[in-house]
Design a protein around this motif. Structure first.
Motif, PDB file in Angstrom:
ATOM      1  N   LEU A   1      46.725  29.712  69.491  1.00  0.00           N
ATOM      2  CA  LEU A   1      45.637  30.699  69.505  1.00  0.00           C
ATOM      3  C   LEU A   1      45.324  31.134  68.075  1.00  0.00           C
ATOM      4  O   LEU A   1      46.227  31.559  67.338  1.00  0.00           O
ATOM      5  N   LEU A   2      44.053  31.028  67.691  1.00  0.00           N
ATOM      6  CA  LEU A   2      43.594  31.533  66.391  1.00  0.00           C
ATOM      7  C   LEU A   2      42.771  32.783  66.640  1.00  0.00           C
ATOM      8  O   LEU A   2      41.809  32.741  67.414  1.00  0.00           O
ATOM      9  N   VAL A   3      43.138  33.886  65.998  1.00  0.00           N
ATOM     10  CA  VAL A   3      42.424  35.152  66.197  1.00  0.00           C
ATOM     11  C   VAL A   3      41.740  35.551  64.889  1.00  0.00           C
ATOM     12  O   VAL A   3      42.411  35.800  63.877  1.00  0.00           O
ATOM     13  N   PHE A   4      40.403  35.593  64.909  1.00  0.00           N
ATOM     14  CA  PHE A   4      39.630  36.007  63.728  1.00  0.00           C
ATOM     15  C   PHE A   4      39.339  37.504  63.794  1.00  0.00           C
ATOM     16  O   PHE A   4      38.927  38.018  64.838  1.00  0.00           O
ATOM     17  N   GLU A   5      39.540  38.178  62.666  1.00  0.00           N
ATOM     18  CA  GLU A   5      39.289  39.621  62.614  1.00  0.00           C
ATOM     19  C   GLU A   5      39.036  39.992  61.156  1.00  0.00           C
ATOM     20  O   GLU A   5      39.779  39.554  60.279  1.00  0.00           O
TER      21      GLU A   5
ATOM     22  N   ASN B   1      33.379  31.523  59.518  1.00  0.00           N
ATOM     23  CA  ASN B   1      34.160  30.519  58.787  1.00  0.00           C
ATOM     24  C   ASN B   1      35.111  29.762  59.704  1.00  0.00           C
ATOM     25  O   ASN B   1      36.035  29.090  59.242  1.00  0.00           O
ATOM     26  N   ILE B   2      34.891  29.867  60.970  1.00  0.00           N
ATOM     27  CA  ILE B   2      35.774  29.272  61.988  1.00  0.00           C
ATOM     28  C   ILE B   2      36.092  27.806  61.691  1.00  0.00           C
ATOM     29  O   ILE B   2      37.238  27.371  61.801  1.00  0.00           O
TER      30      ILE B   2
ATOM     31  N   GLN C   1      24.853  31.640  62.078  1.00  0.00           N
ATOM     32  CA  GLN C   1      25.953  30.766  61.631  1.00  0.00           C
ATOM     33  C   GLN C   1      27.105  30.826  62.643  1.00  0.00           C
ATOM     34  O   GLN C   1      27.742  29.820  62.933  1.00  0.00           O
ATOM     35  N   ILE C   2      27.375  32.020  63.154  1.00  0.00           N
ATOM     36  CA  ILE C   2      28.465  32.177  64.144  1.00  0.00           C
ATOM     37  C   ILE C   2      28.137  31.379  65.407  1.00  0.00           C
ATOM     38  O   ILE C   2      28.973  30.646  65.943  1.00  0.00           O
ATOM     39  N   TYR C   3      26.900  31.468  65.885  1.00  0.00           N
ATOM     40  CA  TYR C   3      26.495  30.693  67.076  1.00  0.00           C
ATOM     41  C   TYR C   3      26.643  29.195  66.808  1.00  0.00           C
ATOM     42  O   TYR C   3      27.202  28.455  67.603  1.00  0.00           O
TER      43      TYR C   3
END
Ligand SMILES: C[S@@+](CC[C@H](N)C(=O)[O-])C[C@H]1O[C@@H](n2cnc3c(N)ncnc32)[C@H](O)[C@@H]1O
Length: 180
Positions: free
Chosen positions: A67-71, A98-99, A127-129
């Motif tokens: 699991l990668l959690v971006f915050e 930046n995923i 960009q996120i979409y």
């Protein structure tokens, strides 16, 4: 961080957190019910916050899944790292757009997002979409919690299928958009 310190962090950063409280257990349960965790090997969460969704994912995911959690809040990240010290949970203190830089070319089975999309500037949001669509596998899903039905029309520019669900068991009541 205790609950009141977490809430203070949420309130003092309203322009980037976009919420007056964290997701309810009922909302988290409903959001996660749209994912079949069995066999999922790479899961991404966008906007970890207090870890309410992270906790639900950790309880459901396979032992060998990652699991990668971006915050973006350093305080939330520090707390998430303490609460989730597991080797297969990686807290990434960076923006969701930046995923792709953290996936090593792999595709995620699921991307769960509670990002306050309406507050994110248009170019960053797109960009996120775009990156989320590119980062999720063909059979995977991008699942977003949001408070506005209108966001569906933005998702439609990137995803071919969008199912919506709604729950009153959250403050405020929330939509769940399941996109692939
Ligand atoms: C509405 S809160 C949700 C917190 C928690 N996941 C929940 O469901 O209650 C949104 C979270 O997204 C984080 N966030 C906002 N913009 C972000 C971005 N561009 N990349 C990563 N996280 C972001 C905020 O700091 C905040 O913790």
């Amino acid at each position: 961080m205790n609950k009141s310190t977490l809430l203070k962090e949420l309130f003092t950063n309203l322009s980037t957190t976009g919420a007056v409280t964290f997701s309810s257990k009922a909302l988290v349960k409903k959001m996660l019910s749209f994912a079949d965790f069995k066999g999922a090997k790479l899961i991404v969460e966008l906007g970890g916050g207090d870890g309410s969704i992270t906790q639900g994912i950790v309880e459901r995911m396979d032992a060998d899944a990652v699991l990668l959690v971006f915050e973006i809040s350093q305080n939330f990240c520090t707390n998430l790292e303490k609460v989730f010290p597991q080797d297969n949970v990686h807290v990434i203190c960076d923006s969701a757009e930046n995923i792709d830089q953290y996936l090593d070319g792999k595709k995620a089975d699921f991307i769960f997002s509670s990002l306050p999309l309406s507050l994110i500037p248009k170019s960053n949001r797109h960009q996120i979409y775009k990156k989320s669509k590119e980062s999720v596998s063909d059979s995977g899903k991008f699942i977003q919690i949001c408070y506005s039905y209108a966001l569906k029309f933005q998702f439609a520019n990137h995803f071919s299928e969008i199912k919506t669900s709604f729950t009153l068991k959250n403050f405020p009541p929330a939509f769940i958009m399941v996109c692939n």
